[in-house]
Write a protein that holds these residues in place. Structure first.
Motif, PDB file in Angstrom:
ATOM      1  N   VAL A 108       0.799  -1.234  -0.081  1.00  0.00           N
ATOM      2  CA  VAL A 108      -0.049  -0.214  -0.090  1.00  0.00           C
ATOM      3  C   VAL A 108       0.858   1.130   0.034  1.00  0.00           C
ATOM      4  O   VAL A 108       1.515   1.474   0.876  1.00  0.00           O
ATOM      5  N   GLY A 109       0.959   1.983  -0.993  1.00  0.00           N
ATOM      6  CA  GLY A 109       1.564   3.144  -1.257  1.00  0.00           C
ATOM      7  C   GLY A 109       1.070   4.465  -0.338  1.00  0.00           C
ATOM      8  O   GLY A 109       0.070   4.494  -0.314  1.00  0.00           O
ATOM      9  N   VAL A 110       2.167   5.117   0.282  1.00  0.00           N
ATOM     10  CA  VAL A 110       1.534   5.870   1.048  1.00  0.00           C
ATOM     11  C   VAL A 110       2.655   7.248   0.892  1.00  0.00           C
ATOM     12  O   VAL A 110       3.809   7.157   0.179  1.00  0.00           O
ATOM     13  N   SER A 111       2.395   8.364   1.575  1.00  0.00           N
ATOM     14  CA  SER A 111       3.038   9.788   1.303  1.00  0.00           C
ATOM     15  C   SER A 111       4.371   9.871   1.725  1.00  0.00           C
ATOM     16  O   SER A 111       5.286  10.588   1.441  1.00  0.00           O
ATOM     17  N   SER A 112       4.873   8.829   2.754  1.00  0.00           N
ATOM     18  CA  SER A 112       6.077   8.898   3.396  1.00  0.00           C
ATOM     19  C   SER A 112       6.341   7.911   4.288  1.00  0.00           C
ATOM     20  O   SER A 112       5.279   7.147   4.657  1.00  0.00           O
ATOM     21  N   GLY A 113       7.546   7.623   4.767  1.00  0.00           N
ATOM     22  CA  GLY A 113       7.890   6.455   5.602  1.00  0.00           C
ATOM     23  C   GLY A 113       7.271   6.837   6.969  1.00  0.00           C
ATOM     24  O   GLY A 113       6.702   5.956   7.792  1.00  0.00           O
ATOM     25  N   ARG A 124      -5.493   6.078   3.965  1.00  0.00           N
ATOM     26  CA  ARG A 124      -4.628   7.054   3.159  1.00  0.00           C
ATOM     27  C   ARG A 124      -5.500   7.726   2.537  1.00  0.00           C
ATOM     28  O   ARG A 124      -4.876   8.872   1.934  1.00  0.00           O
ATOM     29  N   ASP A 125      -7.033   7.823   2.409  1.00  0.00           N
ATOM     30  CA  ASP A 125      -7.762   8.364   1.478  1.00  0.00           C
ATOM     31  C   ASP A 125      -8.932   8.873   2.272  1.00  0.00           C
ATOM     32  O   ASP A 125      -9.969   8.660   2.140  1.00  0.00           O
ATOM     33  N   PHE A 127      -2.814  10.424   2.957  1.00  0.00           N
ATOM     34  CA  PHE A 127      -1.427   9.760   2.828  1.00  0.00           C
ATOM     35  C   PHE A 127      -1.012   9.114   1.533  1.00  0.00           C
ATOM     36  O   PHE A 127      -0.618   8.276   1.466  1.00  0.00           O
ATOM     37  N   ARG A 128      -1.515   9.617   0.587  1.00  0.00           N
ATOM     38  CA  ARG A 128      -1.623   9.039  -0.741  1.00  0.00           C
ATOM     39  C   ARG A 128      -0.018   9.280  -1.311  1.00  0.00           C
ATOM     40  O   ARG A 128       0.696  10.254  -1.199  1.00  0.00           O
ATOM     41  N   LEU A 129       0.295   8.284  -2.117  1.00  0.00           N
ATOM     42  CA  LEU A 129       1.764   8.164  -2.758  1.00  0.00           C
ATOM     43  C   LEU A 129       1.404   8.843  -4.276  1.00  0.00           C
ATOM     44  O   LEU A 129       0.377   8.408  -4.787  1.00  0.00           O
TER      45      LEU A 129
END
Length: 369
Positions: free
Chosen positions: A55-60, A213-214, A230-232
């Protein structure tokens, strides 16, 4: 000679055309949020880690935050974390109103001391976050077994460890309930900005994180949870997809550079003054960290000689001012405190050449002479 801590320009020079083509593809598609590039990267990272879901997110940092949110960690809860790590490991715990419970580190691996971690588990413990610091995997078997028995979640902070393996060949991020990665530009797999990923074999946990994340929505505008943004970015995913096939080669180059340093230091006049990281299989050397007396003076000397270094991390987490209410006193975490006082990261990026490594070691010798 001028030697940076990390030479991203050298890396970019070998990938420029591919990266620009990938970026142009996203721009032409005008699909910047979610979409095929993000989905493809999620599948590729999950395959790399040998797990079912990415699951891609905006940062570590947001990877850790979303993972804890998905576990309903909040006020009144405790999360066991190492006393020596990047701030995000404990910061996300406090951000949710929970309390970080700190554990000292192993003085050789710099990872959380697992036996001590289990002694810090209490009735309010909801999760444990071990960190694979500097690219070396922590030994998790006993921790995961006991945590599972007690119904406590384990989240791997693998921000510095993508592609790292343990002695059995198991991959960072694949052992616990979830693994969290960072794609900050300085990482072994770094984007052109912030980005992160959560990997897991738990389908329900993955779906909950996708919602969080959405803004907790599914479908759009129907919010079952209070999440965040929190989206990538698709642009970051496209860049990372270009870089991902090169990760193995870059890891091999980092390991070769670490071996070169060991050989140079072992035959140098300062072999007894410089503590080197233990060489273990699967270590990917996000950092090459030495231990030395008079660390700060050595760092100034190397800077004057043109060698960039970094201190990871000069203040143990319990000693940070924002955690003052936890009552830390000097001596509470002696191994973390010693690491904060004595460690120094040397350049170890894949493009470092023989002459540069030799120059670094020569300058360290000059200092101690």
């Amino acid at each position: 000679m001028r030697i940076p801590l990390l030479d991203l320009k050298a890396q970019h020079a070998t990938l420029r055309d591919e990266v620009y083509a990938a970026i142009e593809g996203v721009v032409e598609s005008q699909w910047f949020i979610h979409g095929p590039e993000v989905q493809a990267l999620e599948a590729e990272i999950a395959k790399l880690c040998e797990v079912a879901h990415g699951v891609g997110v905006s940062s570590g940092t947001d990877a850790l935050l979303a993972a804890l949110m998905a576990l309903d960690v909040g006020p009144g809860d405790e999360v066991v974390t190492p006393a020596y790590s990047f701030f995000a490991t404990a910061g996300v715990v406090a951000r949710l109103g929970a309390t970080p419970v700190f554990v000292d580190i192993d003085p050789v691996t710099y990872n959380m001391h697992m036996d001590q971690a289990l002694t810090r588990v209490g009735p309010r413990t909801r999760a444990i976050i071990p960190v694979h610091l500097f690219g070396r995997m922590a030994e998790l078997d006993s921790l995961i077994a006991e945590s599972s028995r007690q119904g406590i979640a384990v989240i791997e902070d693998a921000a510095q460890a993508i592609g790292a393996t343990d002695p059995e060949g198991r991959l960072a991020g694949s052992l616990a309930d979830a693994g969290c990665f960072s794609f900050f530009p300085s990482k072994n797999l770094g984007g052109h900005g912030d980005g992160g990923m959560i990997v897991t074999d738990d389908a329900d946990l993955a779906e909950r994180i996708r919602m969080l994340r959405d803004h907790g929505s599914k479908p759009k505008y129907y919010h079952h949870l209070v999440g965040g943004n929190f989206r990538l970015d698709a642009l970051q995913a496209a860049v990372l997809r270009v870089k991902l096939p090169h990760l193995r080669g870059w890891t091999e180059a980092r390991r070769a550079n670490a071996d070169r340093y060991r050989n140079l230091f072992s035959s140098s006049a300062v072999a007894d003054r410089v503590g080197l990281p233990e060489d273990v299989s699967g270590h990917i050397y996000n950092q090459f960290v030495i231990r030395v007396p008079r660390r700060d003076r050595l760092r100034e000397f190397l800077q004057d000689a043109g060698v960039a270094t970094e201190v990871y991390y000069p203040v143990p987490l319990p000693a940070q001012p924002c955690f003052s209410e936890l009552g830390y006193r000097r001596g509470d975490y002696p191994h973390a405190e010693a690491a904060a006082d004595e460690t120094l990261a040397l350049p170890v990026y894949p493009e470092l050449d023989d002459a540069q490594a030799e120059y670094v070691v020569e300058q360290v010798e000059r200092f101690f002479r």
